[in-house]
Design a protein around this motif. Structure first.
Motif, mmCIF file in Angstrom:
data_model
loop_
_atom_site.group_PDB
_atom_site.id
_atom_site.type_symbol
_atom_site.label_atom_id
_atom_site.label_comp_id
_atom_site.label_asym_id
_atom_site.label_seq_id
_atom_site.Cartn_x
_atom_site.Cartn_y
_atom_site.Cartn_z
ATOM 1 N N PHE A 121 0.774 -1.166 -0.326
ATOM 2 C CA PHE A 121 -0.239 -0.278 0.140
ATOM 3 C C PHE A 121 1.010 0.623 -0.039
ATOM 4 O O PHE A 121 1.868 0.882 1.038
ATOM 5 N N LEU A 122 0.367 2.270 -1.017
ATOM 6 C CA LEU A 122 1.461 3.820 -1.155
ATOM 7 C C LEU A 122 0.391 4.460 -1.005
ATOM 8 O O LEU A 122 0.712 5.766 -1.353
ATOM 9 N N GLY A 123 -0.260 4.740 -0.295
ATOM 10 C CA GLY A 123 -1.131 6.112 0.011
ATOM 11 C C GLY A 123 -2.312 5.607 -0.725
ATOM 12 O O GLY A 123 -3.213 5.222 -1.683
ATOM 13 N N CYS A 124 -3.904 6.915 -0.081
ATOM 14 C CA CYS A 124 -4.703 6.958 -1.014
ATOM 15 C C CYS A 124 -4.608 8.544 -2.003
ATOM 16 O O CYS A 124 -3.823 9.429 -1.249
ATOM 17 N N VAL A 125 -4.866 8.463 -3.203
ATOM 18 C CA VAL A 125 -4.592 9.193 -4.224
ATOM 19 C C VAL A 125 -5.615 10.356 -3.889
ATOM 20 O O VAL A 125 -5.574 11.685 -3.902
ATOM 21 N N ASP A 126 -7.089 10.573 -3.766
ATOM 22 C CA ASP A 126 -8.183 10.545 -3.122
ATOM 23 C C ASP A 126 -9.211 11.211 -2.277
ATOM 24 O O ASP A 126 -10.137 12.154 -2.521
ATOM 25 N N CYS A 127 -8.745 10.537 -1.325
ATOM 26 C CA CYS A 127 -8.854 11.112 0.224
ATOM 27 C C CYS A 127 -8.952 13.045 0.709
ATOM 28 O O CYS A 127 -7.903 13.347 -0.317
ATOM 29 N N ASN A 128 -9.230 13.016 2.165
ATOM 30 C CA ASN A 128 -8.870 14.382 2.346
ATOM 31 C C ASN A 128 -7.348 14.488 2.680
ATOM 32 O O ASN A 128 -6.744 13.664 3.341
ATOM 33 N N GLU A 129 -6.900 15.840 2.429
ATOM 34 C CA GLU A 129 -5.349 15.751 2.328
ATOM 35 C C GLU A 129 -5.054 15.258 3.235
ATOM 36 O O GLU A 129 -3.929 15.826 3.580
ATOM 37 N N TYR A 130 -6.146 16.017 4.170
ATOM 38 C CA TYR A 130 -4.265 15.563 5.467
ATOM 39 C C TYR A 130 -5.218 14.520 6.387
ATOM 40 O O TYR A 130 -4.718 14.030 7.212
ATOM 41 N N SER A 131 -5.674 13.564 5.907
ATOM 42 C CA SER A 131 -5.996 11.649 6.206
ATOM 43 C C SER A 131 -4.468 11.374 5.830
ATOM 44 O O SER A 131 -3.197 11.757 5.338
ATOM 45 N N SER A 132 -4.089 10.748 6.856
ATOM 46 C CA SER A 132 -2.382 9.613 7.206
ATOM 47 C C SER A 132 -2.230 8.860 6.539
ATOM 48 O O SER A 132 -0.930 8.507 6.116
ATOM 49 N N GLU A 133 -3.271 8.572 5.380
ATOM 50 C CA GLU A 133 -3.620 8.082 4.481
ATOM 51 C C GLU A 133 -3.589 8.012 3.013
ATOM 52 O O GLU A 133 -2.536 8.075 1.959
ATOM 53 N N SER A 134 -3.307 10.171 3.023
ATOM 54 C CA SER A 134 -3.461 10.712 1.694
ATOM 55 C C SER A 134 -1.965 11.112 0.715
ATOM 56 O O SER A 134 -0.853 10.721 1.903
ATOM 57 N N VAL A 135 -1.121 10.623 -0.329
ATOM 58 C CA VAL A 135 -0.646 10.546 -0.548
ATOM 59 C C VAL A 135 -0.001 12.240 -1.005
ATOM 60 O O VAL A 135 0.956 12.982 -1.219
ATOM 61 N N CYS A 136 -1.112 13.522 -0.515
ATOM 62 C CA CYS A 136 -1.312 14.936 -0.548
ATOM 63 C C CYS A 136 -0.598 15.043 0.474
ATOM 64 O O CYS A 136 -0.366 16.895 1.135
ATOM 65 N N ASN A 137 -0.497 14.717 1.405
ATOM 66 C CA ASN A 137 -0.538 14.879 3.331
ATOM 67 C C ASN A 137 0.988 14.692 3.531
ATOM 68 O O ASN A 137 1.235 13.784 4.055
ATOM 69 N N GLU A 138 1.416 16.742 3.137
ATOM 70 C CA GLU A 138 3.050 16.011 3.385
ATOM 71 C C GLU A 138 3.960 15.800 4.892
ATOM 72 O O GLU A 138 4.985 15.074 5.039
ATOM 73 N N TYR A 139 2.842 15.204 5.753
ATOM 74 C CA TYR A 139 3.611 15.160 6.861
ATOM 75 C C TYR A 139 3.330 13.586 6.856
ATOM 76 O O TYR A 139 3.401 13.558 8.499
ATOM 77 N N GLY A 140 1.852 13.104 6.732
ATOM 78 C CA GLY A 140 1.896 11.553 6.526
ATOM 79 C C GLY A 140 3.511 10.762 6.070
ATOM 80 O O GLY A 140 3.442 11.552 4.917
ATOM 81 N N LYS A 141 2.799 9.472 6.765
ATOM 82 C CA LYS A 141 3.760 8.399 5.638
ATOM 83 C C LYS A 141 4.047 8.445 4.492
ATOM 84 O O LYS A 141 4.700 8.436 3.413
#
Length: 101
Positions: free
Chosen positions: A36-56
């Motif tokens: 798993f490499l992340g969620c593309v279109d989930c909320n940008e603040y989600s810990s699984e989001s590829v757009c969350n620069e503070y997430g994994k």
């Protein structure tokens, strides 16, 4: 650098700041597309989001992030990276919905 389809989707999703969608788009990589490499279109603040620069999955320094230019999935020369224009469809990450389609 040539922009491929997956890269276009990722960039649009992050730039739009999309919220939760009916069917989340998930990114999987690895030899069997089982990592798993992340969620593309989930909320940008989600810990699984590829757009969350503070997430994994959105952090430039995480080994699990496609944005880390030194990781297997972020290096433009790595065969498993969506940024490598010479990667094959068998080696790059795939985008699926939450039902595996």
């Amino acid at each position: 650098m040539k922009i491929n389809f997956l890269m276009s989707i990722l960039l649009v999703a992050c730039l739009r700041g999309v919220g939760v969608a009916e069917a989340e788009l998930l990114l999987f990589g690895g030899s069997g597309h089982d990592e798993f490499l992340g969620c593309v279109d989930c909320n940008e603040y989600s810990s699984e989001s590829v757009c969350n620069e503070y997430g994994k999955f959105g952090n430039d320094y995480s080994s699990d992030s496609i944005w880390n230019e030194y990781s297997s999935f972020g290096n433009e020369y790595a065969s498993q990276s969506p940024w490598n224009e010479y990667s094959t469809s068998k080696s790059v990450p795939v985008l699926v919905d939450n039902q595996g389609k």
